[in-house]
Design a protein around this motif. Structure first.
Motif, PDB file in Angstrom:
ATOM      1  N   THR A 123       0.814  -1.207   0.000  1.00 14.06           N
ATOM      2  CA  THR A 123       0.000   0.000   0.000  1.00 14.06           C
ATOM      3  C   THR A 123       0.852   1.264   0.000  1.00 14.06           C
ATOM      4  O   THR A 123       1.873   1.319   0.665  1.00 14.06           O
ATOM      5  CB  THR A 123      -0.868   0.029   1.286  1.00 14.06           C
ATOM      6  OG1 THR A 123      -1.478  -1.236   1.444  1.00 14.06           O
ATOM      7  CG2 THR A 123      -1.932   1.080   1.184  1.00 14.06           C
ATOM      8  N   VAL A 124       0.404   2.241  -0.771  1.00 18.13           N
ATOM      9  CA  VAL A 124       1.016   3.561  -0.684  1.00 18.13           C
ATOM     10  C   VAL A 124       0.102   4.419   0.190  1.00 18.13           C
ATOM     11  O   VAL A 124      -1.087   4.541  -0.081  1.00 18.13           O
ATOM     12  CB  VAL A 124       1.154   4.212  -2.075  1.00 18.13           C
ATOM     13  CG1 VAL A 124       1.640   5.650  -1.947  1.00 18.13           C
ATOM     14  CG2 VAL A 124       2.099   3.404  -2.942  1.00 18.13           C
ATOM     15  N   ASN A 125       0.664   4.974   1.249  1.00 21.25           N
ATOM     16  CA  ASN A 125      -0.130   5.787   2.165  1.00 21.25           C
ATOM     17  C   ASN A 125      -0.157   7.233   1.669  1.00 21.25           C
ATOM     18  O   ASN A 125       0.662   8.054   2.036  1.00 21.25           O
ATOM     19  CB  ASN A 125       0.463   5.693   3.569  1.00 21.25           C
ATOM     20  CG  ASN A 125      -0.374   6.430   4.598  1.00 21.25           C
ATOM     21  OD1 ASN A 125      -1.253   7.212   4.246  1.00 21.25           O
ATOM     22  ND2 ASN A 125      -0.098   6.178   5.857  1.00 21.25           N
ATOM     23  N   LEU A 126      -1.145   7.508   0.824  1.00 18.90           N
ATOM     24  CA  LEU A 126      -1.242   8.834   0.227  1.00 18.90           C
ATOM     25  C   LEU A 126      -1.635   9.879   1.272  1.00 18.90           C
ATOM     26  O   LEU A 126      -1.306  11.055   1.153  1.00 18.90           O
ATOM     27  CB  LEU A 126      -2.276   8.788  -0.906  1.00 18.90           C
ATOM     28  CG  LEU A 126      -2.132   9.793  -2.026  1.00 18.90           C
ATOM     29  CD1 LEU A 126      -0.737   9.798  -2.616  1.00 18.90           C
ATOM     30  CD2 LEU A 126      -3.160   9.496  -3.120  1.00 18.90           C
ATOM     31  N   GLU A 127      -2.331   9.410   2.292  1.00 19.93           N
ATOM     32  CA  GLU A 127      -2.732  10.328   3.354  1.00 19.93           C
ATOM     33  C   GLU A 127      -1.494  10.986   3.997  1.00 19.93           C
ATOM     34  O   GLU A 127      -1.413  12.197   4.110  1.00 19.93           O
ATOM     35  CB  GLU A 127      -3.532   9.581   4.424  1.00 19.93           C
ATOM     36  CG  GLU A 127      -3.885  10.444   5.630  1.00 19.93           C
ATOM     37  CD  GLU A 127      -5.379  10.505   5.875  1.00 19.93           C
ATOM     38  OE1 GLU A 127      -6.105   9.617   5.399  1.00 19.93           O
ATOM     39  OE2 GLU A 127      -5.808  11.454   6.537  1.00 19.93           O
ATOM     40  N   SER A 128      -0.516  10.174   4.375  1.00 23.58           N
ATOM     41  CA  SER A 128       0.655  10.768   5.040  1.00 23.58           C
ATOM     42  C   SER A 128       1.504  11.561   4.043  1.00 23.58           C
ATOM     43  O   SER A 128       2.113  12.562   4.406  1.00 23.58           O
ATOM     44  CB  SER A 128       1.474   9.701   5.768  1.00 23.58           C
ATOM     45  OG  SER A 128       2.057   8.831   4.849  1.00 23.58           O
ATOM     46  N   ILE A 129       1.529  11.118   2.797  1.00 21.51           N
ATOM     47  CA  ILE A 129       2.265  11.890   1.784  1.00 21.51           C
ATOM     48  C   ILE A 129       1.645  13.276   1.632  1.00 21.51           C
ATOM     49  O   ILE A 129       2.335  14.292   1.611  1.00 21.51           O
ATOM     50  CB  ILE A 129       2.266  11.154   0.428  1.00 21.51           C
ATOM     51  CG1 ILE A 129       3.164   9.903   0.516  1.00 21.51           C
ATOM     52  CG2 ILE A 129       2.733  12.073  -0.700  1.00 21.51           C
ATOM     53  CD1 ILE A 129       3.133   9.011  -0.708  1.00 21.51           C
ATOM     54  N   LEU A 130       0.328  13.335   1.565  1.00 20.82           N
ATOM     55  CA  LEU A 130      -0.336  14.626   1.376  1.00 20.82           C
ATOM     56  C   LEU A 130      -0.171  15.521   2.607  1.00 20.82           C
ATOM     57  O   LEU A 130       0.035  16.724   2.485  1.00 20.82           O
ATOM     58  CB  LEU A 130      -1.813  14.425   1.044  1.00 20.82           C
ATOM     59  CG  LEU A 130      -2.063  13.822  -0.344  1.00 20.82           C
ATOM     60  CD1 LEU A 130      -3.543  13.510  -0.544  1.00 20.82           C
ATOM     61  CD2 LEU A 130      -1.574  14.768  -1.441  1.00 20.82           C
ATOM     62  N   ARG A 131      -0.228  14.910   3.788  1.00 22.77           N
ATOM     63  CA  ARG A 131      -0.016  15.714   4.994  1.00 22.77           C
ATOM     64  C   ARG A 131       1.369  16.344   4.979  1.00 22.77           C
ATOM     65  O   ARG A 131       1.540  17.515   5.293  1.00 22.77           O
ATOM     66  CB  ARG A 131      -0.171  14.839   6.249  1.00 22.77           C
ATOM     67  CG  ARG A 131      -1.613  14.466   6.525  1.00 22.77           C
ATOM     68  CD  ARG A 131      -1.712  13.598   7.753  1.00 22.77           C
ATOM     69  NE  ARG A 131      -3.092  13.201   8.005  1.00 22.77           N
ATOM     70  CZ  ARG A 131      -3.469  12.446   9.036  1.00 22.77           C
ATOM     71  NH1 ARG A 131      -2.570  12.023   9.906  1.00 22.77           N
ATOM     72  NH2 ARG A 131      -4.731  12.132   9.195  1.00 22.77           N
ATOM     73  N   GLU A 132       2.352  15.540   4.611  1.00 21.74           N
ATOM     74  CA  GLU A 132       3.722  16.046   4.562  1.00 21.74           C
ATOM     75  C   GLU A 132       3.851  17.190   3.558  1.00 21.74           C
ATOM     76  O   GLU A 132       4.486  18.209   3.823  1.00 21.74           O
ATOM     77  CB  GLU A 132       4.635  14.884   4.171  1.00 21.74           C
ATOM     78  CG  GLU A 132       6.104  15.120   4.414  1.00 21.74           C
ATOM     79  CD  GLU A 132       6.918  13.898   3.979  1.00 21.74           C
ATOM     80  OE1 GLU A 132       6.530  12.767   4.337  1.00 21.74           O
ATOM     81  OE2 GLU A 132       7.913  14.087   3.267  1.00 21.74           O
ATOM     82  N   GLN A 133       3.232  17.027   2.403  1.00 20.48           N
ATOM     83  CA  GLN A 133       3.321  18.066   1.377  1.00 20.48           C
ATOM     84  C   GLN A 133       2.613  19.345   1.816  1.00 20.48           C
ATOM     85  O   GLN A 133       3.065  20.442   1.510  1.00 20.48           O
ATOM     86  CB  GLN A 133       2.741  17.566   0.043  1.00 20.48           C
ATOM     87  CG  GLN A 133       3.526  16.410  -0.565  1.00 20.48           C
ATOM     88  CD  GLN A 133       5.000  16.730  -0.749  1.00 20.48           C
ATOM     89  OE1 GLN A 133       5.375  17.820  -1.170  1.00 20.48           O
ATOM     90  NE2 GLN A 133       5.857  15.781  -0.404  1.00 20.48           N
ATOM     91  N   VAL A 134       1.508  19.196   2.528  1.00 21.76           N
ATOM     92  CA  VAL A 134       0.807  20.384   3.029  1.00 21.76           C
ATOM     93  C   VAL A 134       1.676  21.101   4.061  1.00 21.76           C
ATOM     94  O   VAL A 134       1.820  22.326   4.029  1.00 21.76           O
ATOM     95  CB  VAL A 134      -0.566  20.008   3.642  1.00 21.76           C
ATOM     96  CG1 VAL A 134      -1.178  21.199   4.370  1.00 21.76           C
ATOM     97  CG2 VAL A 134      -1.512  19.519   2.547  1.00 21.76           C
ATOM     98  N   LEU A 135       2.314  20.336   4.941  1.00 17.19           N
ATOM     99  CA  LEU A 135       3.182  20.953   5.956  1.00 17.19           C
ATOM    100  C   LEU A 135       4.331  21.715   5.304  1.00 17.19           C
ATOM    101  O   LEU A 135       4.753  22.755   5.793  1.00 17.19           O
ATOM    102  CB  LEU A 135       3.732  19.894   6.917  1.00 17.19           C
ATOM    103  CG  LEU A 135       2.718  19.264   7.863  1.00 17.19           C
ATOM    104  CD1 LEU A 135       3.383  18.211   8.744  1.00 17.19           C
ATOM    105  CD2 LEU A 135       2.028  20.312   8.732  1.00 17.19           C
TER     106      LEU A 135
END
Ligand code: ZN
Ligand code: ZN
Length: 181
Positions: A121-133
């Motif tokens: 699985t790719v955890n897009l949720e954590s990737i997007l959170r990181e990019q928003v930060l």
């Protein structure tokens, strides 16, 4: 949007890749805030996200664009304001160590700049959170010209000037005059 929408099964990635378009709003920000109470958002934001995922051998390329508004507190006057944000990102995810044989694992460990995906699985949720930060300014300002709050009486100087002596409230050198030599 259900949280599992953002857990991308690697098996879904066909040769042509996978394109995902999302709107992240209240629900997404509320879930994040709940899991990470230290977040300093003034409220939910609104983001439109486009992501393209593609296999490159063992790796997965994640290319995306996000655009929208974040709700922040101004670091000078503390008022909440909407900050327009826009960002592109390009990540190469290497398989987590458990998916590699030993030889490959050594190579991956040497390459510390990489992000990983684990399991299938790719955890897009954590990737997007990181990019928003990453889009967050160190010191958010409602406006470059924000006058902030008077350090003496607490008045919001954007609303009206306060009654404190001008030299004390505005000049960083005001206090020097009181020093007796
Ligand atoms: Zn401000
Ligand atoms: Zn004042």
């Amino acid at each position: 949007m259900h949280p599992s929408t953002l857990q991308i099964s690697v098996a879904r990635l066909r040769d042509e890749g996978l394109d995902i378009h999302l709107k992240l709003s209240e629900e997404w920000f509320a879930r994040w805030q709940e899991e990470d109470p230290n977040l300093e958002f003034a409220g939910p934001g609104e983001l439109a996200v486009q992501v393209h995922l593609e296999r490159h051998g063992h790796d997965i390329l994640v290319r995306g664009h996000l655009e929208g508004t974040l709700n922040l507190h101004c670091s000078r006057c503390l008022a909440s304001f909407g900050l327009p944000v826009e960002a592109d990102f390009d990540l190469l995810l290497a398989p987590g160590p458990e998916q590699l044989n030993e030889e490959e694992e050594e190579l991956t460990r040497a390459d510390l700049d990489r992000d990983f995906y684990t399991g299938e699985t790719v955890n897009l949720e954590s990737i997007l959170r990181e990019q928003v930060l990453l889009t967050l300014p160190l010191k958010p300002l409602c406006a470059e010209t924000c006058k902030g709050i008077c350090p003496h009486c607490g008045a919001d100087l954007n609303q009206e000037p306060c009654q404190c002596p001008a030299e004390e409230s505005t000049s960083p050198f005001g206090k020097l005059k009181n020093i007796k030599l």
